[in-house]
Design a protein around this motif. Structure first.
Motif, PDB file in Angstrom:
ATOM      1  N   VAL A  85       0.834  -1.208   0.000  1.00  7.46           N
ATOM      2  CA  VAL A  85       0.000   0.000   0.000  1.00  7.46           C
ATOM      3  C   VAL A  85       0.868   1.256   0.000  1.00  7.46           C
ATOM      4  O   VAL A  85       0.620   2.201  -0.758  1.00  7.46           O
ATOM      5  CB  VAL A  85      -0.972  -0.015   1.207  1.00  7.46           C
ATOM      6  N   VAL A  86       1.904   1.272   0.825  1.00  7.15           N
ATOM      7  CA  VAL A  86       2.783   2.449   0.885  1.00  7.15           C
ATOM      8  C   VAL A  86       3.528   2.634  -0.432  1.00  7.15           C
ATOM      9  O   VAL A  86       3.627   3.751  -0.947  1.00  7.15           O
ATOM     10  CB  VAL A  86       3.761   2.338   2.079  1.00  7.15           C
ATOM     11  N   LEU A  87       4.057   1.559  -1.000  1.00  7.63           N
ATOM     12  CA  LEU A  87       4.758   1.666  -2.285  1.00  7.63           C
ATOM     13  C   LEU A  87       3.817   2.117  -3.400  1.00  7.63           C
ATOM     14  O   LEU A  87       4.195   2.920  -4.252  1.00  7.63           O
ATOM     15  CB  LEU A  87       5.417   0.341  -2.641  1.00  7.63           C
ATOM     16  N   GLY A  88       2.597   1.610  -3.388  1.00  9.43           N
ATOM     17  CA  GLY A  88       1.620   2.035  -4.396  1.00  9.43           C
ATOM     18  C   GLY A  88       1.278   3.512  -4.261  1.00  9.43           C
ATOM     19  O   GLY A  88       1.188   4.238  -5.260  1.00  9.43           O
ATOM     20  N   SER A  89       1.088   3.981  -3.026  1.00  8.82           N
ATOM     21  CA  SER A  89       0.794   5.399  -2.799  1.00  8.82           C
ATOM     22  C   SER A  89       1.970   6.279  -3.205  1.00  8.82           C
ATOM     23  O   SER A  89       1.782   7.339  -3.805  1.00  8.82           O
ATOM     24  CB  SER A  89       0.466   5.633  -1.326  1.00  8.82           C
ATOM     25  N   PHE A  90       3.172   5.817  -2.867  1.00 10.97           N
ATOM     26  CA  PHE A  90       4.367   6.567  -3.261  1.00 10.97           C
ATOM     27  C   PHE A  90       4.452   6.672  -4.778  1.00 10.97           C
ATOM     28  O   PHE A  90       4.701   7.749  -5.318  1.00 10.97           O
ATOM     29  CB  PHE A  90       5.615   5.887  -2.695  1.00 10.97           C
ATOM     30  N   HIS A  91       4.244   5.577  -5.474  1.00 15.33           N
ATOM     31  CA  HIS A  91       4.333   5.584  -6.923  1.00 15.33           C
ATOM     32  C   HIS A  91       3.263   6.484  -7.538  1.00 15.33           C
ATOM     33  O   HIS A  91       3.537   7.247  -8.472  1.00 15.33           O
ATOM     34  CB  HIS A  91       4.210   4.157  -7.466  1.00 15.33           C
ATOM     35  N   ALA A  92       2.051   6.420  -6.989  1.00 12.06           N
ATOM     36  CA  ALA A  92       0.969   7.270  -7.498  1.00 12.06           C
ATOM     37  C   ALA A  92       1.281   8.751  -7.299  1.00 12.06           C
ATOM     38  O   ALA A  92       0.983   9.578  -8.167  1.00 12.06           O
ATOM     39  CB  ALA A  92      -0.344   6.915  -6.805  1.00 12.06           C
ATOM     40  N   TYR A  93       1.889   9.113  -6.171  1.00 14.72           N
ATOM     41  CA  TYR A  93       2.239  10.502  -5.923  1.00 14.72           C
ATOM     42  C   TYR A  93       3.459  10.923  -6.742  1.00 14.72           C
ATOM     43  O   TYR A  93       3.546  12.048  -7.223  1.00 14.72           O
ATOM     44  CB  TYR A  93       2.497  10.729  -4.438  1.00 14.72           C
ATOM     45  N   TYR A  94       4.407  10.004  -6.919  1.00 17.14           N
ATOM     46  CA  TYR A  94       5.653  10.328  -7.604  1.00 17.14           C
ATOM     47  C   TYR A  94       5.439  10.659  -9.083  1.00 17.14           C
ATOM     48  O   TYR A  94       6.226  11.403  -9.663  1.00 17.14           O
ATOM     49  CB  TYR A  94       6.638   9.162  -7.461  1.00 17.14           C
ATOM     50  N   VAL A  95       4.395  10.132  -9.697  1.00 21.85           N
ATOM     51  CA  VAL A  95       4.195  10.389 -11.131  1.00 21.85           C
ATOM     52  C   VAL A  95       3.650  11.783 -11.412  1.00 21.85           C
ATOM     53  O   VAL A  95       3.638  12.202 -12.565  1.00 21.85           O
ATOM     54  CB  VAL A  95       3.270   9.326 -11.782  1.00 21.85           C
ATOM     55  N   PHE A  96       3.207  12.524 -10.377  1.00 18.49           N
ATOM     56  CA  PHE A  96       2.787  13.897 -10.613  1.00 18.49           C
ATOM     57  C   PHE A  96       3.980  14.724 -11.064  1.00 18.49           C
ATOM     58  O   PHE A  96       5.050  14.669 -10.461  1.00 18.49           O
ATOM     59  CB  PHE A  96       2.201  14.537  -9.347  1.00 18.49           C
ATOM     60  N   PRO A  97       3.831  15.515 -12.123  1.00 16.58           N
ATOM     61  CA  PRO A  97       4.972  16.275 -12.648  1.00 16.58           C
ATOM     62  C   PRO A  97       5.210  17.572 -11.872  1.00 16.58           C
ATOM     63  O   PRO A  97       5.052  18.665 -12.392  1.00 16.58           O
ATOM     64  CB  PRO A  97       4.560  16.556 -14.091  1.00 16.58           C
ATOM     65  N   ILE A  98       5.553  17.444 -10.615  1.00 15.37           N
ATOM     66  CA  ILE A  98       5.874  18.629  -9.820  1.00 15.37           C
ATOM     67  C   ILE A  98       7.374  18.644  -9.566  1.00 15.37           C
ATOM     68  O   ILE A  98       8.047  17.612  -9.589  1.00 15.37           O
ATOM     69  CB  ILE A  98       5.081  18.661  -8.492  1.00 15.37           C
TER      70      ILE A  98
END
Length: 133
Positions: A85-98
């Motif tokens: 769950v943590v890795l999935g959330s990290f990956h989902a947040y990391y793909v934002f182009p900020i």
């Protein structure tokens, strides 16, 4: 435990040899060049102290059942699920182009630590995760 004893004895011996026979600045050269060795040595010694303290009845009687409980397959399955769950959330947040998500490895680790602190520790104060609150 024998590997940890060998590791700590070897690096303690090397350190003493540097201190006794080295006249220059070389006493810390090994640990300056490889700070992970010193960190690992300190961690090993603290772990050995903690394991040794389990022999004290008051402490051991209260800690050993907890260690037994978290080492059961059910607890390990839950921890594995939590990691997913943590890795999935990290990956989902990391793909934002900020901007804070791009750059070096330290940027990636900072992003991961933000998500980890938010999900595992419930820390919403210090570093605000953009778009999540």
């Amino acid at each position: 435990m024998s590997f940890t004893e060998l590791f700590s004895t070897y690096f303690a011996y090397r350190f003493l040899v540097y201190i006794i026979w080295d006249t220059g600045e070389g006493a810390w050269k090994l640990f300056r060049l490889h700070p992970g060795f010193l960190s690992f040595l300190v961690l090993i010694r603290w772990t050995q102290l903690a394991i040794g303290l389990l022999q004290i009845e008051q402490l051991g009687r209260n800690v050993v059942p907890v260690v037994h409980a978290i080492s059961r397959p059910e607890s390990l399955s839950f921890l594995f699920f939590l990691c997913i769950v943590v890795l999935g959330s990290f990956h989902a947040y990391y793909v934002f182009p900020i901007k804070e998500n791009t750059g070096t490895f330290s940027h990636v680790m900072n992003t991961f630590l933000k998500i980890f602190r938010l999900e595992i520790l419930g820390d919403r104060q210090g570093h605000r995760v953009r778009g999540l609150g």
